[in-house]
Design a protein around this motif. Sequence first.
Motif, PDB file in Angstrom:
ATOM      1  N   MET A 137     -36.048 -34.075   4.330  1.00  0.00           N
ATOM      2  CA  MET A 137     -37.016 -34.172   3.297  1.00  0.00           C
ATOM      3  C   MET A 137     -37.535 -32.626   3.000  1.00  0.00           C
ATOM      4  N   SER A 138     -37.366 -32.306   1.662  1.00  0.00           N
ATOM      5  CA  SER A 138     -37.754 -30.827   1.449  1.00  0.00           C
ATOM      6  C   SER A 138     -39.525 -30.686   1.507  1.00  0.00           C
ATOM      7  N   LYS A 139     -39.731 -29.633   1.777  1.00  0.00           N
ATOM      8  CA  LYS A 139     -41.156 -29.255   1.940  1.00  0.00           C
ATOM      9  C   LYS A 139     -41.624 -28.971   0.485  1.00  0.00           C
ATOM     10  N   LYS A 140     -43.130 -29.499   0.420  1.00  0.00           N
ATOM     11  CA  LYS A 140     -43.667 -29.230  -0.857  1.00  0.00           C
ATOM     12  C   LYS A 140     -44.530 -27.854  -0.802  1.00  0.00           C
ATOM     13  N   ARG A 141     -44.127 -27.266  -1.756  1.00  0.00           N
ATOM     14  CA  ARG A 141     -44.933 -25.961  -1.605  1.00  0.00           C
ATOM     15  C   ARG A 141     -46.263 -25.673  -2.518  1.00  0.00           C
ATOM     16  N   ILE A 142     -47.305 -25.228  -1.806  1.00  0.00           N
ATOM     17  CA  ILE A 142     -48.662 -25.331  -2.363  1.00  0.00           C
ATOM     18  C   ILE A 142     -49.017 -23.792  -2.170  1.00  0.00           C
ATOM     19  N   CYS A 143     -49.835 -23.287  -3.129  1.00  0.00           N
ATOM     20  CA  CYS A 143     -50.356 -21.985  -3.036  1.00  0.00           C
ATOM     21  C   CYS A 143     -51.819 -22.124  -3.347  1.00  0.00           C
ATOM     22  N   ILE A 144     -52.916 -21.797  -2.406  1.00  0.00           N
ATOM     23  CA  ILE A 144     -54.188 -21.937  -2.293  1.00  0.00           C
ATOM     24  C   ILE A 144     -54.843 -20.418  -2.800  1.00  0.00           C
ATOM     25  N   VAL A 145     -55.610 -20.468  -3.888  1.00  0.00           N
ATOM     26  CA  VAL A 145     -56.159 -19.241  -4.286  1.00  0.00           C
ATOM     27  C   VAL A 145     -57.405 -19.021  -4.238  1.00  0.00           C
ATOM     28  N   GLY A 146     -57.990 -17.918  -3.789  1.00  0.00           N
ATOM     29  CA  GLY A 146     -59.468 -17.972  -3.480  1.00  0.00           C
ATOM     30  C   GLY A 146     -59.636 -16.372  -3.444  1.00  0.00           C
ATOM     31  N   GLY A 147     -61.037 -16.141  -2.711  1.00  0.00           N
ATOM     32  CA  GLY A 147     -61.707 -14.785  -2.653  1.00  0.00           C
ATOM     33  C   GLY A 147     -61.954 -14.367  -1.228  1.00  0.00           C
ATOM     34  N   GLU A 148     -62.924 -13.814  -0.944  1.00  0.00           N
ATOM     35  CA  GLU A 148     -63.336 -13.321   0.352  1.00  0.00           C
ATOM     36  C   GLU A 148     -63.430 -14.220   1.310  1.00  0.00           C
ATOM     37  N   ASP A 149     -64.051 -15.598   1.196  1.00  0.00           N
ATOM     38  CA  ASP A 149     -63.816 -16.313   2.242  1.00  0.00           C
ATOM     39  C   ASP A 149     -62.954 -17.577   2.055  1.00  0.00           C
ATOM     40  N   VAL A 150     -61.712 -17.081   1.564  1.00  0.00           N
ATOM     41  CA  VAL A 150     -60.598 -17.750   1.559  1.00  0.00           C
ATOM     42  C   VAL A 150     -59.983 -18.423   3.003  1.00  0.00           C
ATOM     43  N   ASP A 151     -60.421 -17.667   4.057  1.00  0.00           N
ATOM     44  CA  ASP A 151     -60.097 -17.930   5.427  1.00  0.00           C
ATOM     45  C   ASP A 151     -60.741 -19.262   5.945  1.00  0.00           C
ATOM     46  N   LYS A 152     -61.645 -19.807   5.102  1.00  0.00           N
ATOM     47  CA  LYS A 152     -62.345 -21.102   5.326  1.00  0.00           C
ATOM     48  C   LYS A 152     -61.171 -22.260   5.021  1.00  0.00           C
ATOM     49  N   ARG A 153     -60.115 -21.935   4.455  1.00  0.00           N
ATOM     50  CA  ARG A 153     -59.013 -22.873   3.937  1.00  0.00           C
ATOM     51  C   ARG A 153     -58.076 -23.085   5.275  1.00  0.00           C
ATOM     52  N   ILE A 154     -58.406 -22.169   6.190  1.00  0.00           N
ATOM     53  CA  ILE A 154     -57.185 -22.183   7.145  1.00  0.00           C
ATOM     54  C   ILE A 154     -57.236 -23.815   7.814  1.00  0.00           C
ATOM     55  N   ASN A 155     -58.021 -24.248   8.114  1.00  0.00           N
ATOM     56  CA  ASN A 155     -58.313 -25.641   8.689  1.00  0.00           C
ATOM     57  C   ASN A 155     -57.608 -26.616   7.737  1.00  0.00           C
ATOM     58  N   ILE A 156     -58.155 -26.603   6.630  1.00  0.00           N
ATOM     59  CA  ILE A 156     -57.464 -27.988   5.744  1.00  0.00           C
ATOM     60  C   ILE A 156     -55.866 -27.495   5.610  1.00  0.00           C
ATOM     61  N   SER A 157     -55.477 -26.388   5.606  1.00  0.00           N
ATOM     62  CA  SER A 157     -54.173 -25.756   5.597  1.00  0.00           C
ATOM     63  C   SER A 157     -53.383 -26.632   6.903  1.00  0.00           C
ATOM     64  N   LYS A 158     -53.824 -26.716   7.942  1.00  0.00           N
ATOM     65  CA  LYS A 158     -53.293 -27.389   9.064  1.00  0.00           C
ATOM     66  C   LYS A 158     -52.908 -28.726   8.701  1.00  0.00           C
ATOM     67  N   TYR A 159     -53.868 -29.724   8.057  1.00  0.00           N
ATOM     68  CA  TYR A 159     -53.777 -30.844   7.377  1.00  0.00           C
ATOM     69  C   TYR A 159     -52.594 -30.860   6.465  1.00  0.00           C
ATOM     70  N   LEU A 160     -52.769 -29.892   5.637  1.00  0.00           N
ATOM     71  CA  LEU A 160     -51.448 -29.779   4.727  1.00  0.00           C
ATOM     72  C   LEU A 160     -50.134 -29.594   5.326  1.00  0.00           C
ATOM     73  N   THR A 161     -50.152 -28.681   6.274  1.00  0.00           N
ATOM     74  CA  THR A 161     -48.501 -28.596   6.976  1.00  0.00           C
ATOM     75  C   THR A 161     -48.342 -29.858   7.710  1.00  0.00           C
ATOM     76  N   GLU A 162     -49.162 -30.673   8.036  1.00  0.00           N
ATOM     77  CA  GLU A 162     -48.843 -31.905   8.751  1.00  0.00           C
ATOM     78  C   GLU A 162     -48.424 -33.020   7.778  1.00  0.00           C
TER      79      GLU A 162
END
Length: 364
Positions: A1-26
């Motif tokens: 099954m091919s992976k779904k490619r998502i790009c998250i675009v933010g600013g200076e606090d975009v590191d706050k999206r690291i945790n939700i990225s873990k769930y997306l990866t799963e």
Amino acid sequence: MSKKRICIVGGEDVDKRINISKYLTEDNFEVTILGTSPKEFPSFINYVPYNLNRRFSFKSDYKTIQFYKNYFKENQFDIIQTFDTKPAFLLPIALLNTKTPITRTITGLGTIFMDKSLFSFILRQVYIFLHFVVRNRVSKTIFQNTDDRDIYLKKGLITKSNHEMILSSGIELKNITKVAPRNNKQFTFICVARLVYEKGIINLIEAARICQNKGYDFKYQIVGPLEENSKKLNENILKEYDDIVDRLGSRNDVLELLTKADAFILPTFREGFSRVLLEASAVGLPSITTNVPGVGDIVRHNQEGLIAEVRNSESLASAMINLATNKPLADKFAQNALKRVKLFSLDTVAKQYIIIFNSIINQQ
């Protein structure tokens, strides 16, 4: 099954999206993040730094639009999600004639919707116009409070069918294991915020002085960078209160500082959805805040804390005295806060985002 490619675009606090990225990866997503954060990103995220000016600037905004155009021409994704004020309209403008689905989260309407100056009025009109231009290019707009959503509906920037409500960006509760003992001999209030007028910083320090003048010996800590130099708030004004207020500046140990306090205070004029209130609740702090958008879903009056009148230092001081001198009340608020914050766990929020992303991708 091919992976779904998502790009998250933010600013200076975009590191706050690291945790939700873990769930997306799963959930079989391949995650790329564009942002201006200087922090290190884990290897499962493809982090791409770029230039984004937080303030209004024709020149820098034009350069950002051109970057978006070039980057997304060279890199293909199944869906693009924005998490910051300017990318929410600059990105759809850049990709106006392309077809990759764009979703965006409105994390707050910012200073221009609070400030009453002529310049802010003009910027509001520009902001509304640009969002009107891109209204049909965005697949889904996600809001974190009903007040912001209602403004978009009233201005015709969204329809009743192309938006969703997700309360907060989520908080990873499993990473917060320590509860504040709240047993300081000198009752300690802590505020974590950018030091700008609209966060109610002046009201906070004035309320501290009022409490002192009434004979109460409380401790006050303010954590965050000073980001304003105006007649309403500047370094010289803050120095006048250095005898009673401890300014700690920017810190990387905010959670640790929260656990050493007795209560959290945020006399803000407006929020998108206050993450720091969630963090304070997660360590079991009762809170004092104001009746404005972005906080009422977290702290309800006389349940998780006290609600003071906005822009009212006397009301704020009264709430501070009430909370600090009534331990049973503070204990009740603390227990309620620990229960309430579970509604905003990242696990719950991530599932809501994943449902939206998969639904849009499957429609393509």
